[in-house]
Design an enzyme around this catalytic site. Structure first.
Site, PDB file in Angstrom:
ATOM      1  N   GLU A 177     -14.688 -16.495  14.023  1.00 28.36           N
ATOM      2  CA  GLU A 177     -14.313 -16.630  12.632  1.00 28.36           C
ATOM      3  C   GLU A 177     -12.790 -16.730  12.547  1.00 28.36           C
ATOM      4  OE1 GLU A 177     -15.868 -12.796  11.685  1.00 28.36           O
ATOM      5  OE2 GLU A 177     -13.983 -11.941  11.315  1.00 28.36           O
ATOM      6  N   LYS A 179      -8.707 -16.217  11.982  1.00 26.98           N
ATOM      7  CA  LYS A 179      -7.974 -15.377  12.066  1.00 26.98           C
ATOM      8  C   LYS A 179      -6.727 -15.473  10.914  1.00 26.98           C
ATOM      9  CE  LYS A 179      -4.747 -12.228  14.793  1.00 26.98           C
ATOM     10  NZ  LYS A 179      -3.815 -12.145  13.732  1.00 26.98           N
ATOM     11  N   ASP A 181      -3.866 -15.500   8.489  1.00 22.65           N
ATOM     12  CA  ASP A 181      -2.452 -15.370   8.446  1.00 22.65           C
ATOM     13  C   ASP A 181      -1.877 -14.630   7.270  1.00 22.65           C
ATOM     14  OD1 ASP A 181      -0.287 -14.955   9.750  1.00 22.65           O
ATOM     15  OD2 ASP A 181       0.467 -17.148   9.604  1.00 22.65           O
ATOM     16  N   TYR A 290     -13.665  -9.294   5.947  1.00 23.58           N
ATOM     17  CA  TYR A 290     -14.198  -9.534   7.147  1.00 23.58           C
ATOM     18  C   TYR A 290     -14.788  -8.411   7.999  1.00 23.58           C
ATOM     19  CZ  TYR A 290      -9.449  -8.961   8.322  1.00 23.58           C
ATOM     20  OH  TYR A 290      -8.232  -8.362   8.568  1.00 23.58           O
ATOM     21  N   LYS A 380      -5.149 -16.632  19.739  1.00 25.20           N
ATOM     22  CA  LYS A 380      -4.084 -17.156  18.892  1.00 25.20           C
ATOM     23  C   LYS A 380      -3.715 -18.701  19.423  1.00 25.20           C
ATOM     24  CE  LYS A 380      -1.174 -14.868  17.407  1.00 25.20           C
ATOM     25  NZ  LYS A 380      -0.722 -13.713  16.488  1.00 25.20           N
ATOM     26  N   CYS A 474      32.592 -31.648  -5.455  1.00 20.49           N
ATOM     27  CA  CYS A 474      31.347 -32.448  -4.977  1.00 20.49           C
ATOM     28  C   CYS A 474      31.691 -33.351  -3.901  1.00 20.49           C
ATOM     29  CB  CYS A 474      30.994 -33.064  -6.326  1.00 20.49           C
ATOM     30  SG  CYS A 474      29.669 -34.293  -5.882  1.00 20.49           S
ATOM     31  N   CYS A 477      31.572 -37.253  -5.689  1.00 17.40           N
ATOM     32  CA  CYS A 477      32.523 -37.772  -6.547  1.00 17.40           C
ATOM     33  C   CYS A 477      33.764 -36.893  -6.571  1.00 17.40           C
ATOM     34  CB  CYS A 477      31.723 -37.752  -7.905  1.00 17.40           C
ATOM     35  SG  CYS A 477      31.492 -36.109  -8.697  1.00 17.40           S
ATOM     36  N   CYS A 492      27.247 -30.170  -9.397  1.00 20.85           N
ATOM     37  CA  CYS A 492      28.292 -30.970  -9.702  1.00 20.85           C
ATOM     38  C   CYS A 492      28.066 -31.292 -11.460  1.00 20.85           C
ATOM     39  CB  CYS A 492      28.115 -32.203  -8.950  1.00 20.85           C
ATOM     40  SG  CYS A 492      29.041 -33.626  -9.501  1.00 20.85           S
ATOM     41  N   CYS A 497      28.136 -38.953 -11.504  1.00 24.18           N
ATOM     42  CA  CYS A 497      28.275 -38.563 -10.038  1.00 24.18           C
ATOM     43  C   CYS A 497      27.177 -39.560  -9.366  1.00 24.18           C
ATOM     44  CB  CYS A 497      27.979 -37.176  -9.814  1.00 24.18           C
ATOM     45  SG  CYS A 497      27.985 -37.017  -7.676  1.00 24.18           S
TER      46      CYS A 497
HETATM   47  S1  IVH Z   1     -10.968  -7.562  12.646  1.00 24.28           S
HETATM   48  C1  IVH Z   1     -11.492  -3.671  13.785  1.00 24.28           C
HETATM   49  N1  IVH Z   1     -10.897 -10.190  11.502  1.00 24.28           N
HETATM   50  O1  IVH Z   1      -5.300  -9.638  12.244  1.00 24.28           O
HETATM   51  C2  IVH Z   1     -11.230  -4.662  12.849  1.00 24.28           C
HETATM   52  N2  IVH Z   1      -8.994  -9.019  11.664  1.00 24.28           N
HETATM   53  O2  IVH Z   1      -3.553  -9.367  14.686  1.00 24.28           O
HETATM   54  C3  IVH Z   1     -10.095  -5.409  13.242  1.00 24.28           C
HETATM   55  N3  IVH Z   1      -6.998 -10.505  10.908  1.00 24.28           N
HETATM   56  O3  IVH Z   1      -4.852  -6.302  11.716  1.00 24.28           O
HETATM   57  C4  IVH Z   1      -9.660  -6.500  12.504  1.00 24.28           C
HETATM   58  N4  IVH Z   1      -8.114 -12.164  10.363  1.00 24.28           N
HETATM   59  O4  IVH Z   1      -5.087  -8.105   9.614  1.00 24.28           O
HETATM   60  C5  IVH Z   1     -10.218  -9.136  11.975  1.00 24.28           C
HETATM   61  N5  IVH Z   1     -11.084 -12.468  10.886  1.00 24.28           N
HETATM   62  C6  IVH Z   1     -10.377 -11.223  11.080  1.00 24.28           C
HETATM   63  C7  IVH Z   1      -9.089 -11.315  11.021  1.00 24.28           C
HETATM   64  C8  IVH Z   1      -8.211 -10.233  11.343  1.00 24.28           C
HETATM   65  C9  IVH Z   1      -6.799 -11.581  10.539  1.00 24.28           C
HETATM   66  C10 IVH Z   1      -5.778  -9.624  10.847  1.00 24.28           C
HETATM   67  C11 IVH Z   1      -5.898  -8.227  10.845  1.00 24.28           C
HETATM   68  C12 IVH Z   1      -5.423  -7.452  12.020  1.00 24.28           C
HETATM   69  C13 IVH Z   1      -4.611  -8.545  12.618  1.00 24.28           C
HETATM   70  C14 IVH Z   1      -4.221  -8.318  14.071  1.00 24.28           C
END
Ligand code: IVH
Length: 736
Positions: A177, A179, A181, A290, A380, A474, A477, A492, A497
């Site tokens: 799934e 991650k 941000d 999640y 990552k 400026c 001008c 300005c 200008c």
């Molecule tokens: S699972 C025990 N699932 O990434 C469960 N974390 O870098 C641990 N994060 O602190 C988290 N998307 O804030 C999980 N699909 C996802 C996530 C996720 C983002 C974040 C979360 C965690 C950080 C770690």
């Protein structure tokens, strides 16, 4: 401090009692509380088809009701919760914005008349409850761990091998799934009601942000956990800001002379910790849940996937649509590679993927370290940061005279784009970041977000770096610069200008304003420098012979340009208003102003009170509009544009005044089959008619769909109302 210790002590006591702490480093979170029963299958959505139809129709009926009664409160609550879920979780709005607002206001009104009917879970109660002085610390029921990171496919294969060693011959399933941000959150629901929201903090102690999470419309305030007899449940997830929302937000900040927020992640985590929930609401955060970390009694689900499906079915936003499960790590690797290529397609930022062992039983066998669960790992994506040298800072003059410092760096590729020029926004940003010429700087470019300098790497300085000096005059001008009070930008104020004039012309011709194709930045600059254009009216007086003799322009491109300029004369009034570049008047505000008048000139004499009475017009916009019309040069320019044949009339109000339905009132009732009610209503209004909410002797037309009820009866009794079927209504429109 005493309160803090007391609160921590109280929580630690609760945790100990529940047996949650004391074995923290080996805590098995969810897996320890999941029964080994058969996994249920959740297929349907949050609402049945019947419920969806029912809430939609009820909503429409209530919109038409002459005066909703106190019995409608519960229905309104359900309808608005349903509309929120469709809009914020499913991304499929069911009501037009005006309809939604009308329903919401009805509920607010009924609740204000009958305060006893207000429930804590009412959608009106998301609204801010006032400021808190500081965020309070709270202990997490289960520590919020981090994730172990992998950066390449070999790391991922190694992780899977380690997982396998923990579980022997068992066939591991992997879920992948996004991650997200953003900023992680914990939500606690008790007896189906949200009782606490918290930030991650240090993983053991977070900060209480319940009022703020209540402002996030995708987070349900109540949900049907109680129907499964779940007394308490803690859910983890991420709060994010959609890229578009973030871009709009920063655009607004820029207009207000404020420094933009660095990126959606910082914006999300900063917003969650704001002390004013009303401000949080305005920033339109989103959430994705999640992980279920705790529940009493245990969840019925036995896999991660089933637990998320369960949450989704209860109305939570989850990753289920984006996630996929696989039986082998090799398939996971292929999926990760492919997903990275389309990361920008998602409406929010992700910085990688999370791979999780699906079966809770196996998760339990793997356990966790004090830092991360062993059954999950982050994959990552490639960083979108790079370092480069800051060589010089140039100062650009914007169309409103604002002076923007722009960093010139050694060109560096980031995320597939070469970056060499980066806006530094204003002096405060430069000072806060303590930037110096010659610094090595860390540059980030996240997705669609414009590149920005994160920070200088001051540890790499050798003493030759130079302070950035801001100009007093400026750069174009030579006018003395001014810095209005409470603004971060220098300006300005010479409206002649040349840089400002060029920027104003570029803005006037741009796609969202008068849309004069072919009159982009380079042609505007060229024609201006050659003296062929000098201001907006001169665009309509170009001596085409001169352009022809210029060379470099084909016959066809000149004809196209002539046509584009000519066509722009008939653009709707709101585009002209936007194109004039009045400070604080963006596209939406330009529509508001244009729609408030029949002829543009009416605005010349408007007062501050009249302007402020318009929707979303505050004192700042009003002052700016007044200042614009006060200037003799601007009035003169508008006179000239009118005499050159530009449209100055708000077409919509002209049509409305002379429309075929002008002065007639309409009402729709029953279920319409041939068209959407909102479309039909819009059509009526476009043709000058008015939609009314109830049957009375003042009603001219009642259009009846299927199962029309009391309204039809009442109309028949009155006897003077024309009652039309859908087909009759259509032929009335077509005949006209
Ligand atoms: S699972 C025990 N699932 O990434 C469960 N974390 O870098 C641990 N994060 O602190 C988290 N998307 O804030 C999980 N699909 C996802 C996530 C996720 C983002 C974040 C979360 C965690 C950080 C770690």
């Amino acid at each position: 401090m005493t309160w803090f210790l007391f609160s921590v002590k109280r929580y630690l006591f609760t945790l100990k009692r529940r047996g949650v702490i004391g074995k923290r480093t080996t805590c098995r979170c969810l897996t320890s509380i999941i029964p080994k029963t058969q996994q249920p299958i959740y297929l349907s959505g949050m609402y049945t088809h019947e419920q969806e139809k029912q809430y939609y129709n009820q909503g429409k009926e209530l919109l038409q009701a002459a005066k909703p009664s106190v019995e409608d409160v519960a229905a309104l609550r359900n309808i608005i919760n349903y509309a929120d879920w469709k809009y914020y979780v499913q991304s499929e709005p069911v009501f037009a914005d005006v309809e939604y607002d009308a329903l919401f206001n009805l509920l607010k009104q009924l609740e204000s008349e009958h305060a006893g009917l207000i429930t804590e879970d009412s959608p009106t109660q998301r609204i801010a409850k006032g400021l808190s002085e500081k965020l309070q610390p709270v202990a997490h029921l289960v520590p919020m761990l981090s994730l172990d990171n992998t950066y390449n496919e070999t790391d991922l294969l190694d992780w899977a091998k380690r997982c396998q060693e923990f579980v022997g011959d068992a066939a591991i399933e992997f879920c992948v799934e996004p991650k997200y941000d953003g900023a992680s959150i914990s939500l606690i629901y008790e007896e189906g009601k949200i009782t606490r929201g918290a930030t991650r903090g240090d993983g053991v102690i977070g900060e209480e942000i319940t009022n703020n999470v209540r402002q996030i419309k995708s987070i349900p305030l109540t949900t049907a956990f109680h129907s499964d007899s779940l007394h308490q449940i803690e859910i983890r997830g991420e709060v994010v800001i959609h890229k578009q929302v973030f871009a709009d937000f920063n655009e607004q900040r820029a207009k207000e002379g404020l420094a933009p927020l660095a990126n959606p992640r910082n914006a999300a985590s900063g917003t969650l910790r704001i002390l004013d929930p009303e401000e949080v609401r305005k920033r339109k955060l989103s959430a994705i849940l999640y992980h279920v970390s705790y529940s009493v009694p245990n969840l019925a689900a036995t896999t991660h996937y089933a637990s998320l499906q369960y949450l989704a079915q209860l109305g939570f936003p989850t990753p289920v649509k984006e996630m996929k499960c696989f039986k082998s790590i090799e398939e996971v690797v292929v999926f990760c590679r492919e997903f990275e290529g389309r990361r920008d397609e998602l409406p929010y930022e992700i910085d990688g993927l999370v791979i999780k062992v699906n079966q809770f039983e196996l998760q339990e066998q793997m356990g966790m370290t004090s830092h991360h669960p062993r059954w999950a790992v982050a994959y990552k994506f490639k960083a979108r940061q790079a370092t480069s040298k800051l060589r010089k800072v140039e100062f650009q003059v914007g169309r409103t005279g604002s002076i923007t410092p722009v960093a010139k760096i050694d060109p560096v590729p980031i995320g597939g784009v070469t970056v060499s020029s980066i806006s530094l926004f204003n002096e405060d940003v430069v000072r806060e970041k303590d930037l110096k010429i010659g610094d090595t700087v860390l540059v980030e470019r996240a997705g669609d977000v414009i590149p920005y300098i994160v920070k200088p790497l001051s540890e790499l300085r050798d003493g030759t770096e130079e302070t950035i000096v801001f100009p007093t005059h400026c750069p174009d001008c030579g006018e003395l610069l001014e810095k209005p009070q409470e603004e971060a930008v220098w300006r300005c104020i010479n409206i002649s200008c040349p840089s400002q004039v060029i920027e104003r012309l570029i803005h006037f011709c741009s796609k969202d304003a008068m849309d004069i194709r072919g009159m982009g930045e380079s042609n505007v600059k060229k024609f201006f420098e050659l003296g062929y254009i000098k201001d907006i009216p001169s665009l309509y007086k170009i001596e085409w012979e001169q352009i022809k003799s210029l060379g470099g322009f084909g016959e066809k491109s000149i004809t196209n340009l002539q046509i584009a300029i000519d066509n722009s004369k008939t653009q709707p009034l709101n585009r002209l208003v936007f194109g004039l570049g009045i400070r604080h008047v963006g596209e939406t505000m330009a529509k508001t102003l244009a729609n408030a008048v029949v002829h543009f000139k009416e605005l010349y004499d408007w007062t501050e009170e009249q302007l402020i009475a318009l929707e979303d017009v505050g004192p700042k916009v009003a002052m700016s509009v007044l200042d614009f019309f006060k200037l003799h040069e601007n009035r003169h320019m508008l006179e000239e544009l009118e005499s050159l044949g530009l449209n100055m009339v708000n077409q919509k109000s002209k049509d409305t005044a002379s429309g075929i339905f002008s002065g007639k009132t309409f009402l729709f009732t029953g279920t319409l089959n041939q068209f959407k009610r909102s479309d039909a209503e819009a059509l009526v209004e476009e043709k000058g008619g008015k939609i009314v909410s109830g049957v009375s002797s003042k009603l001219d037309y009642l259009i009846v769909g299927e199962d029309a009820g009391t309204k039809l009866e009442k109309a028949k009794k009155i006897g003077t109302i024309s009652i039309l079927s859908e087909s009759e209504f259509l032929s009335l429109i077509n005949k006209e």
